[in-house]
Write a protein that holds these residues in place. Sequence first.
Motif, PDB file in Angstrom:
ATOM      1  N   ALA A 413       0.838  -1.205   0.000  1.00 41.12           N
ATOM      2  CA  ALA A 413       0.000   0.000   0.000  1.00 41.12           C
ATOM      3  C   ALA A 413       0.875   1.258   0.000  1.00 41.12           C
ATOM      4  O   ALA A 413       1.963   1.261   0.589  1.00 41.12           O
ATOM      5  N   PRO A 414       0.387   2.334  -0.630  1.00 43.24           N
ATOM      6  CA  PRO A 414      -0.851   2.373  -1.387  1.00 43.24           C
ATOM      7  C   PRO A 414      -0.684   1.814  -2.799  1.00 43.24           C
ATOM      8  O   PRO A 414       0.391   1.927  -3.388  1.00 43.24           O
ATOM      9  N   MET A 415      -1.752   1.222  -3.318  1.00 36.96           N
ATOM     10  CA  MET A 415      -1.758   0.685  -4.669  1.00 36.96           C
ATOM     11  C   MET A 415      -2.205   1.776  -5.647  1.00 36.96           C
ATOM     12  O   MET A 415      -2.905   2.716  -5.281  1.00 36.96           O
ATOM     13  N   TYR A 416      -1.799   1.613  -6.905  1.00 37.46           N
ATOM     14  CA  TYR A 416      -2.112   2.602  -7.935  1.00 37.46           C
ATOM     15  C   TYR A 416      -2.767   1.916  -9.118  1.00 37.46           C
ATOM     16  O   TYR A 416      -2.246   0.931  -9.643  1.00 37.46           O
ATOM     17  N   ILE A 417      -3.936   2.417  -9.507  1.00 38.51           N
ATOM     18  CA  ILE A 417      -4.649   1.920 -10.685  1.00 38.51           C
ATOM     19  C   ILE A 417      -4.707   3.043 -11.715  1.00 38.51           C
ATOM     20  O   ILE A 417      -5.120   4.170 -11.392  1.00 38.51           O
ATOM     21  N   ARG A 418      -4.328   2.722 -12.931  1.00 33.54           N
ATOM     22  CA  ARG A 418      -4.423   3.690 -14.034  1.00 33.54           C
ATOM     23  C   ARG A 418      -5.357   3.092 -15.074  1.00 33.54           C
ATOM     24  O   ARG A 418      -4.991   2.143 -15.774  1.00 33.54           O
ATOM     25  N   ALA A 419      -6.580   3.611 -15.160  1.00 29.43           N
ATOM     26  CA  ALA A 419      -7.607   3.035 -16.035  1.00 29.43           C
ATOM     27  C   ALA A 419      -7.900   3.995 -17.184  1.00 29.43           C
ATOM     28  O   ALA A 419      -8.311   5.138 -16.956  1.00 29.43           O
ATOM     29  N   GLU A 420      -7.717   3.525 -18.396  1.00 30.43           N
ATOM     30  CA  GLU A 420      -7.986   4.353 -19.564  1.00 30.43           C
ATOM     31  C   GLU A 420      -9.357   4.069 -20.180  1.00 30.43           C
ATOM     32  O   GLU A 420      -9.979   4.955 -20.739  1.00 30.43           O
ATOM     33  N   GLN A 421      -9.828   2.816 -20.062  1.00 26.02           N
ATOM     34  CA  GLN A 421     -11.082   2.448 -20.706  1.00 26.02           C
ATOM     35  C   GLN A 421     -12.290   3.134 -20.080  1.00 26.02           C
ATOM     36  O   GLN A 421     -13.241   3.494 -20.758  1.00 26.02           O
ATOM     37  N   ALA A 422     -12.243   3.328 -18.749  1.00 27.39           N
ATOM     38  CA  ALA A 422     -13.417   3.869 -18.059  1.00 27.39           C
ATOM     39  C   ALA A 422     -13.810   5.245 -18.580  1.00 27.39           C
ATOM     40  O   ALA A 422     -14.990   5.589 -18.628  1.00 27.39           O
ATOM     41  N   LYS A 423     -12.849   6.056 -18.969  1.00 25.02           N
ATOM     42  CA  LYS A 423     -13.116   7.421 -19.432  1.00 25.02           C
ATOM     43  C   LYS A 423     -12.748   7.589 -20.904  1.00 25.02           C
ATOM     44  O   LYS A 423     -12.468   8.707 -21.353  1.00 25.02           O
ATOM     45  N   LEU A 424     -12.757   6.495 -21.645  1.00 25.26           N
ATOM     46  CA  LEU A 424     -12.284   6.531 -23.019  1.00 25.26           C
ATOM     47  C   LEU A 424     -13.089   7.492 -23.880  1.00 25.26           C
ATOM     48  O   LEU A 424     -12.532   8.213 -24.707  1.00 25.26           O
ATOM     49  N   ALA A 425     -14.420   7.515 -23.699  1.00 25.18           N
ATOM     50  CA  ALA A 425     -15.272   8.325 -24.563  1.00 25.18           C
ATOM     51  C   ALA A 425     -14.961   9.810 -24.438  1.00 25.18           C
ATOM     52  O   ALA A 425     -15.203  10.588 -25.366  1.00 25.18           O
ATOM     53  N   SER A 426     -14.438  10.244 -23.309  1.00 27.92           N
ATOM     54  CA  SER A 426     -14.109  11.653 -23.114  1.00 27.92           C
ATOM     55  C   SER A 426     -12.605  11.898 -23.109  1.00 27.92           C
ATOM     56  O   SER A 426     -12.143  12.946 -22.681  1.00 27.92           O
ATOM     57  N   LEU A 427     -11.835  10.909 -23.579  1.00 29.13           N
ATOM     58  CA  LEU A 427     -10.379  11.002 -23.600  1.00 29.13           C
ATOM     59  C   LEU A 427      -9.831  11.326 -22.213  1.00 29.13           C
ATOM     60  O   LEU A 427      -8.949  12.175 -22.047  1.00 29.13           O
ATOM     61  N   GLY A 428     -10.363  10.641 -21.224  1.00 35.26           N
ATOM     62  CA  GLY A 428      -9.897  10.825 -19.857  1.00 35.26           C
ATOM     63  C   GLY A 428      -9.137   9.612 -19.370  1.00 35.26           C
ATOM     64  O   GLY A 428      -9.326   8.491 -19.862  1.00 35.26           O
ATOM     65  N   VAL A 429      -8.266   9.820 -18.428  1.00 36.61           N
ATOM     66  CA  VAL A 429      -7.513   8.742 -17.780  1.00 36.61           C
ATOM     67  C   VAL A 429      -7.814   8.820 -16.282  1.00 36.61           C
ATOM     68  O   VAL A 429      -7.582   9.854 -15.654  1.00 36.61           O
ATOM     69  N   LEU A 430      -8.342   7.727 -15.740  1.00 37.37           N
ATOM     70  CA  LEU A 430      -8.721   7.678 -14.336  1.00 37.37           C
ATOM     71  C   LEU A 430      -7.565   7.133 -13.512  1.00 37.37           C
ATOM     72  O   LEU A 430      -7.060   6.046 -13.769  1.00 37.37           O
ATOM     73  N   MET A 431      -7.141   7.906 -12.520  1.00 37.19           N
ATOM     74  CA  MET A 431      -6.062   7.494 -11.625  1.00 37.19           C
ATOM     75  C   MET A 431      -6.658   7.258 -10.241  1.00 37.19           C
ATOM     76  O   MET A 431      -7.318   8.139  -9.689  1.00 37.19           O
ATOM     77  N   VAL A 432      -6.424   6.076  -9.672  1.00 41.34           N
ATOM     78  CA  VAL A 432      -6.969   5.716  -8.364  1.00 41.34           C
ATOM     79  C   VAL A 432      -5.829   5.227  -7.473  1.00 41.34           C
ATOM     80  O   VAL A 432      -5.013   4.404  -7.897  1.00 41.34           O
ATOM     81  N   VAL A 433      -5.786   5.742  -6.270  1.00 37.63           N
ATOM     82  CA  VAL A 433      -4.834   5.292  -5.253  1.00 37.63           C
ATOM     83  C   VAL A 433      -5.641   4.731  -4.089  1.00 37.63           C
ATOM     84  O   VAL A 433      -6.601   5.365  -3.636  1.00 37.63           O
ATOM     85  N   TYR A 434      -5.286   3.528  -3.620  1.00 39.04           N
ATOM     86  CA  TYR A 434      -6.052   2.930  -2.531  1.00 39.04           C
ATOM     87  C   TYR A 434      -5.164   2.002  -1.707  1.00 39.04           C
ATOM     88  O   TYR A 434      -4.081   1.584  -2.139  1.00 39.04           O
ATOM     89  N   GLY A 435      -5.638   1.683  -0.514  1.00 36.77           N
ATOM     90  CA  GLY A 435      -4.922   0.744   0.353  1.00 36.77           C
ATOM     91  C   GLY A 435      -5.811   0.314   1.502  1.00 36.77           C
ATOM     92  O   GLY A 435      -6.766   1.003   1.876  1.00 36.77           O
ATOM     93  N   TYR A 436      -5.492  -0.844   2.072  1.00 36.81           N
ATOM     94  CA  TYR A 436      -6.230  -1.378   3.210  1.00 36.81           C
ATOM     95  C   TYR A 436      -5.370  -1.251   4.476  1.00 36.81           C
ATOM     96  O   TYR A 436      -4.158  -1.447   4.422  1.00 36.81           O
ATOM     97  N   PHE A 437      -6.031  -0.966   5.592  1.00 43.29           N
ATOM     98  CA  PHE A 437      -5.299  -0.883   6.852  1.00 43.29           C
ATOM     99  C   PHE A 437      -6.249  -1.177   8.006  1.00 43.29           C
ATOM    100  O   PHE A 437      -7.479  -1.101   7.873  1.00 43.29           O
ATOM    101  N   ALA A 438      -5.669  -1.514   9.138  1.00 44.63           N
ATOM    102  CA  ALA A 438      -6.418  -1.699  10.383  1.00 44.63           C
ATOM    103  C   ALA A 438      -5.540  -1.195  11.516  1.00 44.63           C
ATOM    104  O   ALA A 438      -4.311  -1.221  11.415  1.00 44.63           O
ATOM    105  N   TYR A 439      -6.176  -0.736  12.587  1.00 42.73           N
ATOM    106  CA  TYR A 439      -5.391  -0.222  13.702  1.00 42.73           C
ATOM    107  C   TYR A 439      -6.170  -0.379  14.997  1.00 42.73           C
ATOM    108  O   TYR A 439      -7.401  -0.508  15.000  1.00 42.73           O
TER     109      TYR A 439
END
Length: 463
Positions: A413-439
């Motif tokens: 963590a953190p993980m990085y996702i770079r998705a081009e298909q999700a916003k393809l119709a508007s020529l957008g690139v979706l960037m997502v950062v995520y991670g799991y944790f407990a405390y």
Amino acid sequence: MTLAELIAQARTALDTAITARQQEQDALVALRSDPNLTEDAVAARVATRDTADTEVTRRQTALDELLTEQARDEEIAALSARTVPAATRAPAYDRVARVGSEARTYRPDQDRRGRQFEQDVAAAFLGDYDARDRLSQHMREERVERPEVVERAAGTGAFTGLVVPQYLTDLYAPAAAARRPFADSCRPHDLPPQGMTVNISRITTATSTALQASENTNVSETDIDDTLLPVSVQTNAGQQTLSRQAIERGAGVEPVVLDDLFRRYATTLDSTLLNQATNGLSNVATAVAYTSGTPTGVGLYPKVLEGLSGVEAALLDMATGDNIAVMHSRRWYWLQNALGSTWPLITQPGIVAQTLGANYATTYGSGVRGVLPNGTPVIVDNNIATNLGAGTNEDEIYLVDRQECHLWEDPNAPMYIRAEQAKLASLGVLMVVYGYFAYTHARYPQARKIGGTGLVTPAFNGQ
């Protein structure tokens, strides 16, 4: 066919000849182990192997000749490069891009904000030939030092391949973030690969011993019992959609955005550990009140010792002594501002006599910032709220055994996702950062927090 292609072809032929020779040698060895072996058969196989040997030698000779020819061609080319025909006139000094010891056309030490570059762009539109010459010289320098950027940006604006000087982009100011000083001080664990809950068994009913009343009477017995402490796995995530134009035509846009997402991720994680309802440190810690209309550093310090005393009393033999004080930067600097003539009666290891502690002068987020008069390390964390109390202007100081502040994180963590298909119709690139944790800070109820009117917005008046 070029000489390089002939050499590659000769290498292939040599490799083939070597393989064929090895096969003949293997066949000869196998034949010699045959019990029905005849001299004629051996002689025939040896002759075949020798023929393969001859072919290897021939191919090797051909390759060596080509390599010798190539080496000679390189010598001739080098000699030619050193020879300048007398009839050829060298270009003017100001028409050649010199990179190295020669200064760049646009320099950060002379024009950090890039005003000269902007003025030249505007002037060139109005026909200023000197400005055009400087921009052309700049582009020749860029082609040498940053060819990949020049090629990518070709065709922009009124000037083919006009590229903004690098120093105007590499000094960008990222948005400041509190990040994760306290989280980095917690006891770290790897998050289990599966499940959305971490379960901890706590012994809540202990066994017992007592003095035996008399001989042959029953001794003390209490059934041991535990209570399960479930710790939820949480998801910390953020996203940003960028246009393909920003990524492909901009300079370093994607790394800048990704860096900012990582900063927000760290800040959210740390703030959760401190401030989350129910389970955050502020909500599980036992309060130690410091009430004062005229707060001073000298008046606050006894409350620190009271809190640390409570930490050890709660842990008993489970106390590690690895205690820390976590406070806002405004509180740490206020303590440094304090002056006084009253000093602790008991000296502490590593603390100069007649001081209220020691400042290590480290930067924010780099670990321990200093120590209190009793040697307790200080962690400065600006995720601590400063709007607490009736006047919404108080902060808190936390005192904990850091070994009992547990943080489970995915090692990746953190993980990085770079998705081009999700916003393809508007020529957008979706960037997502995520991670799991407990405390949890509640394996033992040991944490203490100092709060009250003595911790309002500090006044830096030497008290």
